[in-house]
Design a protein around this motif. Structure first.
Motif, PDB file in Angstrom:
ATOM      1  N   ASP A  87       0.818  -1.213   0.000  1.00  0.00           N
ATOM      2  CA  ASP A  87       0.000   0.000   0.000  1.00  0.00           C
ATOM      3  C   ASP A  87       0.850   1.260   0.000  1.00  0.00           C
ATOM      4  O   ASP A  87       0.344   2.345   0.238  1.00  0.00           O
ATOM      5  CB  ASP A  87      -0.974   0.000   1.179  1.00  0.00           C
ATOM      6  N   TYR A 107      -6.515   4.152  -5.571  1.00  0.00           N
ATOM      7  CA  TYR A 107      -7.290   3.308  -4.654  1.00  0.00           C
ATOM      8  C   TYR A 107      -8.623   2.955  -5.283  1.00  0.00           C
ATOM      9  O   TYR A 107      -9.327   3.810  -5.819  1.00  0.00           O
ATOM     10  CB  TYR A 107      -7.499   4.037  -3.325  1.00  0.00           C
ATOM     11  N   ASN A 108      -8.983   1.670  -5.212  1.00  0.00           N
ATOM     12  CA  ASN A 108     -10.237   1.168  -5.766  1.00  0.00           C
ATOM     13  C   ASN A 108     -10.925   0.289  -4.733  1.00  0.00           C
ATOM     14  O   ASN A 108     -10.260  -0.402  -3.951  1.00  0.00           O
ATOM     15  CB  ASN A 108      -9.987   0.333  -7.034  1.00  0.00           C
ATOM     16  N   GLY A 110     -12.404  -2.807  -3.174  1.00  0.00           N
ATOM     17  CA  GLY A 110     -12.138  -4.221  -3.359  1.00  0.00           C
ATOM     18  C   GLY A 110     -13.001  -5.060  -2.435  1.00  0.00           C
ATOM     19  O   GLY A 110     -14.014  -4.592  -1.879  1.00  0.00           O
ATOM     20  N   ASP A 141      -8.302  -1.587  -2.272  1.00  0.00           N
ATOM     21  CA  ASP A 141      -7.191  -2.167  -3.020  1.00  0.00           C
ATOM     22  C   ASP A 141      -6.368  -1.036  -3.650  1.00  0.00           C
ATOM     23  O   ASP A 141      -6.874   0.057  -3.899  1.00  0.00           O
ATOM     24  CB  ASP A 141      -7.702  -3.090  -4.122  1.00  0.00           C
ATOM     25  N   ASP A 143      -3.797   0.141  -6.808  1.00  0.00           N
ATOM     26  CA  ASP A 143      -3.213  -0.075  -8.133  1.00  0.00           C
ATOM     27  C   ASP A 143      -1.971   0.792  -8.257  1.00  0.00           C
ATOM     28  O   ASP A 143      -1.982   1.971  -7.874  1.00  0.00           O
ATOM     29  CB  ASP A 143      -4.202   0.294  -9.240  1.00  0.00           C
ATOM     30  N   HIS A 144      -0.870   0.225  -8.787  1.00  0.00           N
ATOM     31  CA  HIS A 144       0.387   0.947  -8.977  1.00  0.00           C
ATOM     32  C   HIS A 144       0.538   1.263 -10.461  1.00  0.00           C
ATOM     33  O   HIS A 144       0.498   0.362 -11.303  1.00  0.00           O
ATOM     34  CB  HIS A 144       1.573   0.100  -8.502  1.00  0.00           C
ATOM     35  N   TYR A 145       0.733   2.547 -10.778  1.00  0.00           N
ATOM     36  CA  TYR A 145       0.883   3.009 -12.154  1.00  0.00           C
ATOM     37  C   TYR A 145       2.238   3.683 -12.337  1.00  0.00           C
ATOM     38  O   TYR A 145       2.792   4.265 -11.402  1.00  0.00           O
ATOM     39  CB  TYR A 145      -0.213   4.022 -12.512  1.00  0.00           C
ATOM     40  N   LEU A 152      -0.224   0.221 -16.057  1.00  0.00           N
ATOM     41  CA  LEU A 152      -0.535  -0.449 -14.800  1.00  0.00           C
ATOM     42  C   LEU A 152       0.568  -1.474 -14.531  1.00  0.00           C
ATOM     43  O   LEU A 152       0.812  -2.373 -15.330  1.00  0.00           O
ATOM     44  CB  LEU A 152      -1.891  -1.158 -14.889  1.00  0.00           C
ATOM     45  N   THR A 155      -1.040  -4.638  -8.712  1.00  0.00           N
ATOM     46  CA  THR A 155      -2.153  -4.355  -7.821  1.00  0.00           C
ATOM     47  C   THR A 155      -1.902  -5.029  -6.478  1.00  0.00           C
ATOM     48  O   THR A 155      -1.430  -6.168  -6.438  1.00  0.00           O
ATOM     49  CB  THR A 155      -3.473  -4.886  -8.430  1.00  0.00           C
ATOM     50  N   TYR A 156      -2.213  -4.305  -5.407  1.00  0.00           N
ATOM     51  CA  TYR A 156      -2.159  -4.874  -4.058  1.00  0.00           C
ATOM     52  C   TYR A 156      -3.595  -5.055  -3.586  1.00  0.00           C
ATOM     53  O   TYR A 156      -4.338  -4.089  -3.463  1.00  0.00           O
ATOM     54  CB  TYR A 156      -1.375  -3.956  -3.123  1.00  0.00           C
ATOM     55  N   LYS A 157      -3.982  -6.290  -3.368  1.00  0.00           N
ATOM     56  CA  LYS A 157      -5.347  -6.574  -2.916  1.00  0.00           C
ATOM     57  C   LYS A 157      -5.323  -6.831  -1.414  1.00  0.00           C
ATOM     58  O   LYS A 157      -4.505  -7.588  -0.917  1.00  0.00           O
ATOM     59  CB  LYS A 157      -5.900  -7.800  -3.655  1.00  0.00           C
TER      60      LYS A 157
END
Length: 159
Positions: A87, A107-108, A110, A141, A143-145, A152, A155-157
């Motif tokens: 994160d 951040y999304n 999840g 969750d 997401d790394h961009y 992309l 992703t860290y869930k």
């Protein structure tokens, strides 16, 4: 008229392809056998190329074919260690644009976000308080961009 044996070819024209070379023929074409030493008159010594007697070697080594120096293609391979995404932003080399970057986070909602929302609804927070997990980054969750090419990277869930 003779009948051909199992190892004899039938006489006459044939449309079948010729047999491949044997193992010995193949090996000898790549690794020629050295000439046999010639024993001297009565001494038991082997005559060398200059005519002098030398002791026979105990074994012969066959020359290994050297590849053509002009035909060698060198390919450099860079092995990148797998990156663990969490994160927090990660410094890494972007596989898309090959530049050293620090990832941008997005951040999304999840599984943990929805599970927290459902748990708050079951506890009686139905007046809109159950949507608080959608505003907390620690429950979403990540997401790394890449900031350079916007690709992309991972992703860290949370769950």
């Amino acid at each position: 008229m003779s009948v051909p044996g199992p190892y004899q070819a039938a006489a006459g024209p044939s449309s079948a392809p010729s047999a491949p070379p044997s193992y010995e023929e193949t090996v000898n074409s790549y690794y020629p056998t050295p000439p046999a030493p010639m024993p001297g008159p009565a001494t038991g010594l082997v005559t060398g190329p200059d005519g002098k007697g030398v002791n026979p070697p105990s074994y012969y080594t066959q020359p290994v074919p050297v590849p053509n120096a002009n035909a060698i293609a060198v390919q450099t391979v860079y092995v990148q260690q797998p990156v663990s995404f969490f994160d927090r932003p990660v410094q890494m080399c972007c596989p898309s644009c090959s530049k050293m970057i620090v990832t941008q986070l997005s951040y999304n909602a999840g599984a943990l976000t929805w599970l927290s929302c459902g748990s708050l609804c079951l506890l009686g927070c139905i007046a809109g308080c159950c949507f608080i997990p959608f505003c907390v980054d620690a429950l979403q969750d990540v997401d790394h961009y890449c900031p350079n090419c916007k690709a992309l990277l991972g992703t860290y869930k949370r769950l």
